[in-house]
Design an enzyme around this catalytic site. Sequence first.
Site, PDB file in Angstrom:
ATOM      1  N   HIS A   1     -44.921 -20.661 -23.592  1.00 43.39           N
ATOM      2  CA  HIS A   1     -43.502 -20.691 -23.244  1.00 43.39           C
ATOM      3  C   HIS A   1     -42.634 -20.120 -24.366  1.00 43.39           C
ATOM      4  O   HIS A   1     -42.591 -20.658 -25.474  1.00 43.39           O
ATOM      5  CB  HIS A   1     -43.106 -22.145 -22.959  1.00 43.39           C
ATOM      6  CG  HIS A   1     -41.859 -22.300 -22.157  1.00 43.39           C
ATOM      7  ND1 HIS A   1     -41.727 -21.836 -20.865  1.00 43.39           N
ATOM      8  CD2 HIS A   1     -40.659 -22.871 -22.452  1.00 43.39           C
ATOM      9  CE1 HIS A   1     -40.541 -22.128 -20.400  1.00 43.39           C
ATOM     10  NE2 HIS A   1     -39.860 -22.744 -21.343  1.00 43.39           N
TER      11      HIS A   1
ATOM     12  N   ASP B   1     -48.353 -20.488 -19.863  1.00 40.56           N
ATOM     13  CA  ASP B   1     -47.164 -21.327 -19.666  1.00 40.56           C
ATOM     14  C   ASP B   1     -47.105 -21.750 -18.203  1.00 40.56           C
ATOM     15  O   ASP B   1     -47.043 -20.892 -17.310  1.00 40.56           O
ATOM     16  CB  ASP B   1     -45.919 -20.533 -20.037  1.00 40.56           C
ATOM     17  CG  ASP B   1     -44.621 -21.226 -19.662  1.00 40.56           C
ATOM     18  OD1 ASP B   1     -44.632 -22.456 -19.452  1.00 40.56           O
ATOM     19  OD2 ASP B   1     -43.590 -20.521 -19.583  1.00 40.56           O
TER      20      ASP B   1
ATOM     21  N   SER C   1     -36.347 -19.645 -21.543  1.00 44.99           N
ATOM     22  CA  SER C   1     -36.485 -20.759 -20.618  1.00 44.99           C
ATOM     23  C   SER C   1     -35.242 -20.814 -19.717  1.00 44.99           C
ATOM     24  O   SER C   1     -34.911 -19.819 -19.086  1.00 44.99           O
ATOM     25  CB  SER C   1     -36.713 -22.062 -21.403  1.00 44.99           C
ATOM     26  OG  SER C   1     -37.291 -23.056 -20.614  1.00 44.99           O
TER      27      SER C   1
END
Length: 507
Positions: free
Chosen positions: A465, A440, A200
Site C-alpha cells: 500500500h 495490497d 490511499s
Amino acid sequence: MEMKQLTFSLQSSLLLISLIFVTTSVSLKIPRLSPTGGQFIHGNYWTQSRPSEASSPAFDPKDFQTFYYNQTLDHFNFRYDSFNTFQQRYLINSKHWGGSNISAPILAYLGAEESIDVDIPIIGFLPENAIHFQALQIYIEHRYYGESIPFGSKEVAFKNASTLGYFNSAQAIADYAEILIHVKKQLHAEHSPVIVIGGSYGGMLASWFRLKYPHVALGALASSAPILYFDDIVPPETGYYSIVTKDFREASETCYRIIKKSWSEIDNIASKREGLSSLSKKFLTCRPLTKSSELKDYLESMYARAAQYDRPPNYPVTVVCSGIDGASSTDDILTKIFAGVVAYNGNRSCYVNQPKNLTETDVGWGWQTCSDMVIPISVNNDTMFPPYKFDLDEYINNCKATYGVPPRPNWVTTYFGGHDIKLSLSRFASNIIFSNGLRDPYSIGGVLEDISDSVVAVHAKNGSHCLDILTSNQITDPDWLVNQRKSEVRIIKGWIAKYYADLQALQ
C-alpha cells in the site's frame, strides 16, 4: 512532528462511542485507508510514532513555511452560512523551486484522513524528486483534520451532522483547488504546471481532482487509490480479504491453514465454562475478554494490516508466519497463533484490548465512512477468515442511529464516476497515474489496466500500500520498486515537457 490527539467534549465523545459500538458489526471489516499505517520498525513491531529512521533524508523541517488560507466552508451552496470560513493549513517548501520566471512546476500533496504533520516526514516522492523537477512543494491539510478545523474548535465541528455535513470528499478537493489557485497567484506562477499526488484515500482525491479540476492540475499520481471499491463495482465478496488470504498463503501454506483453523478453536474454547478467561490468559489480554469477537477482531485486524503494509525489508506477513511456523510442533493451534502475535508486535506486557486514546482519524474517518466513503467489503468462504456478508441496509441503519442521517453509498460513483471506467475515462480523461502494489488488499479496487495513452496503470507484483510514494531506501529497496518510481517520474516528465511545448506554442 507528532500526531495530535483529540480532546472531546462529553457530547462529542458520546457520539464517537456510539459509532464504535453501534457499527461494530459492519465497520470492522473495512480497514482504514492510509499511506503509512504506522511503520514496521526493527522487524518486530508497528508504531504510530513515526521515528526518525522512517523519515526521508530529503526532509528537513527548516525547509517548510506554514500558511493558513481563509477557506470557504461550503463551496456548493449560496446559503448565508455557506460563506463562513475557517483557517486551512498548508505548508510550502521552495528549496528547489526554479521560480515563476521559468514557470517551474509545483508538486502538491493532497492531505487525507490525518494531520498533515504525520505525512510530511515520510512521503518521500515530493522531496526526493523536487530537485530534479526544480519544483515547488506544497502540502495541503484535509478539512476537519490537524489544525484545519471549521467552526473554531473540534468540539463544535464534530458535534453532530449539522456541523459534520461539510466534511466530505467533494468539499475537500474544492478546498485544494482554491488554495492552489491562491498560491499560484501569490507567487505569480500562473503558468507553473501542478502535479497533484496522494496516497490511499488521498490517492482517490488526487485522481478525482484531475478529473474535476483539469484547469488547476496538469496531472495526478494516485497511489493505491481504490476508486472502484464503491457501489459494488468490485463484488464485495471477492475483494480485500481474498487478497490478504493470498498473501499469507504465498508466504506459508502451513501458516495459512493454522490461521484458517484457529477461528473455530477460539469459538470452541470461548463456549466453555471459564473459556474467555482461558483465552485472556493465553493471549495476555490487557483487559479480560468479554466475548470471543474481541480476540477475533484483533487478529483479523493484525493479519489485514500485515498484508496491506507488507513492505521491504521486513515483510510483516513473513514475520507473522515465521512466528506461527516457528512454534513447537507439539504446541496447540492457539499457542502458535499467539506466537505470531508476539512476532508481529514484539514482547509486550499485554496485547489484545489495549487502552487506546481516540485520535482525530478515529473520529473523522468514522464520519466519512458513514457519509460518502461507503466501501462494501465482505468475506467469502474461500478465505482464511470467518465468512461475513456486508449488509448495506444494516450499515445505513447503524449510521442513521449514530448521526441521525444516512450515508450516500452511490454518491462517489454519481459524482466522480467508476462504472465502465475505461469506456468513460478513455473519452475525456488524461494525465493520471494509478499506481498499485498487488500484495495490497486494496489493489483489488484499483485501476490495474491502462485506460488510454496518458491514463495509465503502473503496478508492482510484490508491492504494498502506497509504497511507491514513501521514503526511498537505497540499501533495502528492491529493484522492482526503484524501477516503479523511475517509471512514474518518467511519465510525469513527459506530461510537463508536452505542457511547456504547448505553452511556448501559444505564446
